[in-house]
Design a protein around this motif. Structure first.
Motif, PDB file in Angstrom:
ATOM      1  N   LEU A   1       0.816  -1.207   0.000  1.00  0.00           N
ATOM      2  CA  LEU A   1       0.000   0.000   0.000  1.00  0.00           C
ATOM      3  C   LEU A   1       0.851   1.259   0.000  1.00  0.00           C
ATOM      4  CD1 LEU A   1      -2.936  -0.847   2.421  1.00  0.00           C
ATOM      5  CD2 LEU A   1      -2.883  -0.891  -0.051  1.00  0.00           C
ATOM      6  N   LYS A   2       1.929   1.217   0.783  1.00  0.00           N
ATOM      7  CA  LYS A   2       2.770   2.415   0.914  1.00  0.00           C
ATOM      8  C   LYS A   2       3.396   2.799  -0.420  1.00  0.00           C
ATOM      9  CE  LYS A   2       6.747   2.009   2.804  1.00  0.00           C
ATOM     10  NZ  LYS A   2       7.782   1.728   3.820  1.00  0.00           N
ATOM     11  N   ARG A   3       3.690   1.786  -1.248  1.00  0.00           N
ATOM     12  CA  ARG A   3       4.370   2.038  -2.513  1.00  0.00           C
ATOM     13  C   ARG A   3       3.414   2.094  -3.696  1.00  0.00           C
ATOM     14  NH1 ARG A   3       9.314  -2.268  -1.477  1.00  0.00           N
ATOM     15  NH2 ARG A   3      10.159  -1.221   0.348  1.00  0.00           N
ATOM     16  N   GLY A   4       2.175   2.435  -3.425  1.00  0.00           N
ATOM     17  CA  GLY A   4       1.245   2.609  -4.530  1.00  0.00           C
ATOM     18  C   GLY A   4       0.151   1.578  -4.570  1.00  0.00           C
ATOM     19  N   GLY A   5       0.011   0.774  -3.525  1.00  0.00           N
ATOM     20  CA  GLY A   5      -1.006  -0.251  -3.514  1.00  0.00           C
ATOM     21  C   GLY A   5      -2.402   0.321  -3.632  1.00  0.00           C
ATOM     22  N   GLY A   6      -2.612   1.514  -3.068  1.00  0.00           N
ATOM     23  CA  GLY A   6      -3.928   2.114  -3.163  1.00  0.00           C
ATOM     24  C   GLY A   6      -4.331   2.375  -4.595  1.00  0.00           C
ATOM     25  N   VAL A   7      -3.371   2.831  -5.408  1.00  0.00           N
ATOM     26  CA  VAL A   7      -3.653   3.061  -6.822  1.00  0.00           C
ATOM     27  C   VAL A   7      -3.969   1.751  -7.519  1.00  0.00           C
ATOM     28  CG1 VAL A   7      -2.696   3.861  -9.000  1.00  0.00           C
ATOM     29  CG2 VAL A   7      -2.215   5.117  -6.903  1.00  0.00           C
ATOM     30  N   LEU A   8      -3.172   0.713  -7.208  1.00  0.00           N
ATOM     31  CA  LEU A   8      -3.403  -0.583  -7.833  1.00  0.00           C
ATOM     32  C   LEU A   8      -4.764  -1.151  -7.451  1.00  0.00           C
ATOM     33  CD1 LEU A   8       0.091  -2.259  -7.431  1.00  0.00           C
ATOM     34  CD2 LEU A   8      -0.907  -1.304  -9.498  1.00  0.00           C
ATOM     35  N   LEU A   9      -5.170  -0.959  -6.195  1.00  0.00           N
ATOM     36  CA  LEU A   9      -6.462  -1.449  -5.773  1.00  0.00           C
ATOM     37  C   LEU A   9      -7.576  -0.718  -6.509  1.00  0.00           C
ATOM     38  CD1 LEU A   9      -5.999  -1.835  -1.926  1.00  0.00           C
ATOM     39  CD2 LEU A   9      -5.803  -3.554  -3.706  1.00  0.00           C
TER      40      LEU A   9
ATOM     41  N   ILE B   1     -13.590  -6.040   0.581  1.00  0.00           N
ATOM     42  CA  ILE B   1     -12.444  -5.971   1.500  1.00  0.00           C
ATOM     43  C   ILE B   1     -11.349  -5.088   0.927  1.00  0.00           C
ATOM     44  CG2 ILE B   1     -11.072  -7.953   0.707  1.00  0.00           C
ATOM     45  CD1 ILE B   1     -11.958  -7.226   4.383  1.00  0.00           C
ATOM     46  N   LEU B   2     -11.199  -5.076  -0.402  1.00  0.00           N
ATOM     47  CA  LEU B   2     -10.216  -4.186  -1.021  1.00  0.00           C
ATOM     48  C   LEU B   2     -10.618  -2.722  -0.863  1.00  0.00           C
ATOM     49  CD1 LEU B   2      -9.397  -6.138  -4.310  1.00  0.00           C
ATOM     50  CD2 LEU B   2      -7.900  -5.831  -2.341  1.00  0.00           C
ATOM     51  N   GLU B   3     -11.897  -2.443  -0.933  1.00  0.00           N
ATOM     52  CA  GLU B   3     -12.368  -1.076  -0.702  1.00  0.00           C
ATOM     53  C   GLU B   3     -12.081  -0.644   0.728  1.00  0.00           C
ATOM     54  OE1 GLU B   3     -16.432  -0.529  -1.796  1.00  0.00           O
ATOM     55  OE2 GLU B   3     -16.133  -1.279  -3.840  1.00  0.00           O
TER      56      GLU B   3
ATOM     57  N   GLU C   1      -0.352  -5.391   4.392  1.00  0.00           N
ATOM     58  CA  GLU C   1       0.003  -6.319   3.310  1.00  0.00           C
ATOM     59  C   GLU C   1      -1.285  -6.819   2.673  1.00  0.00           C
ATOM     60  OE1 GLU C   1       2.226  -7.752   0.724  1.00  0.00           O
ATOM     61  OE2 GLU C   1       3.442  -7.359   2.491  1.00  0.00           O
ATOM     62  N   ILE C   2      -1.467  -6.533   1.404  1.00  0.00           N
ATOM     63  CA  ILE C   2      -2.698  -6.881   0.707  1.00  0.00           C
ATOM     64  C   ILE C   2      -2.413  -7.905  -0.379  1.00  0.00           C
ATOM     65  CG2 ILE C   2      -4.690  -6.023  -0.566  1.00  0.00           C
ATOM     66  CD1 ILE C   2      -4.441  -4.813   2.214  1.00  0.00           C
ATOM     67  N   ARG C   3      -3.107  -9.027  -0.308  1.00  0.00           N
ATOM     68  CA  ARG C   3      -3.106 -10.026  -1.373  1.00  0.00           C
ATOM     69  C   ARG C   3      -4.534 -10.526  -1.512  1.00  0.00           C
ATOM     70  NH1 ARG C   3       1.621 -11.476   1.629  1.00  0.00           N
ATOM     71  NH2 ARG C   3       3.542 -11.438   0.393  1.00  0.00           N
ATOM     72  N   ALA C   4      -5.072 -10.484  -2.710  1.00  0.00           N
ATOM     73  CA  ALA C   4      -6.456 -10.889  -2.912  1.00  0.00           C
ATOM     74  C   ALA C   4      -6.554 -12.041  -3.904  1.00  0.00           C
ATOM     75  CB  ALA C   4      -7.285  -9.704  -3.417  1.00  0.00           C
TER      76      ALA C   4
END
Length: 334
Positions: A11-19, A286-288, A307-310
């Motif tokens: 998330l810190k390195r751009g995970g929010g954009v990817l989500l 859950i990603l939202e 840490e996000i993995r879906a």
């Protein structure tokens, strides 16, 4: 091991954009991710149950209640009831979810026990019997000692274990503390004497009372004692140091010459054999939540690693995780 932990800063390195891109991509496929072939979107038709396979008050209970509240936050009108079904080191709760096969109205707050239990005991389930929805965090372990302990570093603990009896408190055969202790023994060729307790709280009390010499505990379990100066943390068993001011000075085990990195995943399982549309509904939700302030507060308040993995990525992670656990726990398996 490092491969399992390589996405720590997602998330810190751009995970929010990817989500966000993930959600947009799902929407471009004909509506929300939960839309079926007939164009109808699946939504829960009644109250949902969030199973917590451990007692109230612990990390899994906090996880389940945080996810339940978060899902309700991003899905107005959704109602999730949290049920603690403890026993058998988590086996009772996981067995209950197994009975709900095909029903998307049942979820479970999952962590390492979901993968470890079938390795060490006779259980009616395997993690592949469920629907892994997403990992939302990692929980790291600290090696802690009393403030007046003679050990000033991890190498000193290792040296002592090679020459004398060093007592370590652990909570069960599949706990994160047991796994990390075993990995450290394997890496360093030493042996610790384990003293088994029912909970992290009992381990904290035993360490403070001088009944054990060292303990492997999560930051949330000992942050009060660390701040009060009653305990010292020698290392964290993760691939990077914590960034927060309270824990930033704690070196990793690798920095101290011990090649051990292992964290406990925290995430969401749904019942097995649900439809792709039902699974997508929970993945998207859950990603939202992972992009909200309440999620950030959950991570910060509990000293977790975001840490996000879906979906499929989470399943691949669990396969690697299982391989690692089999190497550590397999000899005691049923």
């Amino acid at each position: 091991m490092e491969e399992l932990l390589s996405r720590r800063d997602f998330l810190k390195r751009g995970g929010g954009v990817l989500l966000s891109m993930y959600a947009l991509g799902l929407a471009s496929c004909g509506g929300r991710a939960s839309e079926g072939e007939d164009g109808a979107e699946w939504e829960p038709s009644r109250s949902v149950v969030m199973i917590v396979p451990f007692d109230p008050g612990g990390g899994s209970d906090i996880l389940g209640r945080a996810m339940a509240a978060g899902l309700e936050e991003v899905r107005p009108g959704l109602n999730i009831n949290v049920e603690n079904r403890s026993g058998g080191s988590g086996a009772v709760g996981y067995s209950y979810l197994l009975e709900q096969r095909g029903d998307p109205h049942f979820l479970l707050a999952s962590e390492t026990a979901g993968v470890a239990l079938p390795i060490t005991t006779e259980t009616p389930f395997h993690w592949t019997d469920y629907t892994p929805v997403a990992q939302i965090a990692e929980d790291a372990t600290l090696l802690v000692v009393r403030q007046d302990a003679p050990y000033q570093s991890l190498p000193e603990v290792i040296e002592a274990a090679g020459a004398e009896r060093v007592l370590v408190g652990v909570a069960g055969a599949t706990g994160l503390d047991t796994i990390v202790t075993s990995l450290m023994e394997e890496d360093q060729g030493v042996e610790f004497e384990r003293v088994v307790f029912e909970s992290g709280g009992e381990i904290v009390a035993a360490l403070l009372g001088g009944d054990i010499d060292i303990a492997m505990l999560n930051p949330g379990e000992v942050i009060g004692q660390l701040e009060a100066g009653d305990m010292r943390a020698l290392v964290v068993f993760a691939d990077e140091r914590y960034e927060g001011e309270q824990l930033a000075d704690i070196p990793t085990a690798q920095e101290e010459g011990v090649d051990v990195t292992f964290t406990q995943y925290r995430g969401l399982f749904a019942a097995g054999d649900i439809s792709p549309e039902e699974r997508s509904y929970w993945e998207e939700a859950i990603l939202e939540w992972a992009e909200t302030q309440s999620y950030d507060e959950y991570i910060e308040r509990n000293y977790l690693i975001s840490e996000i993995r879906a979906g499929q990525e989470f399943e691949e992670y669990l396969r690697e995780y299982e391989t690692t656990l089999e190497g550590v726990l397999g000899e005691s398996g049923g």
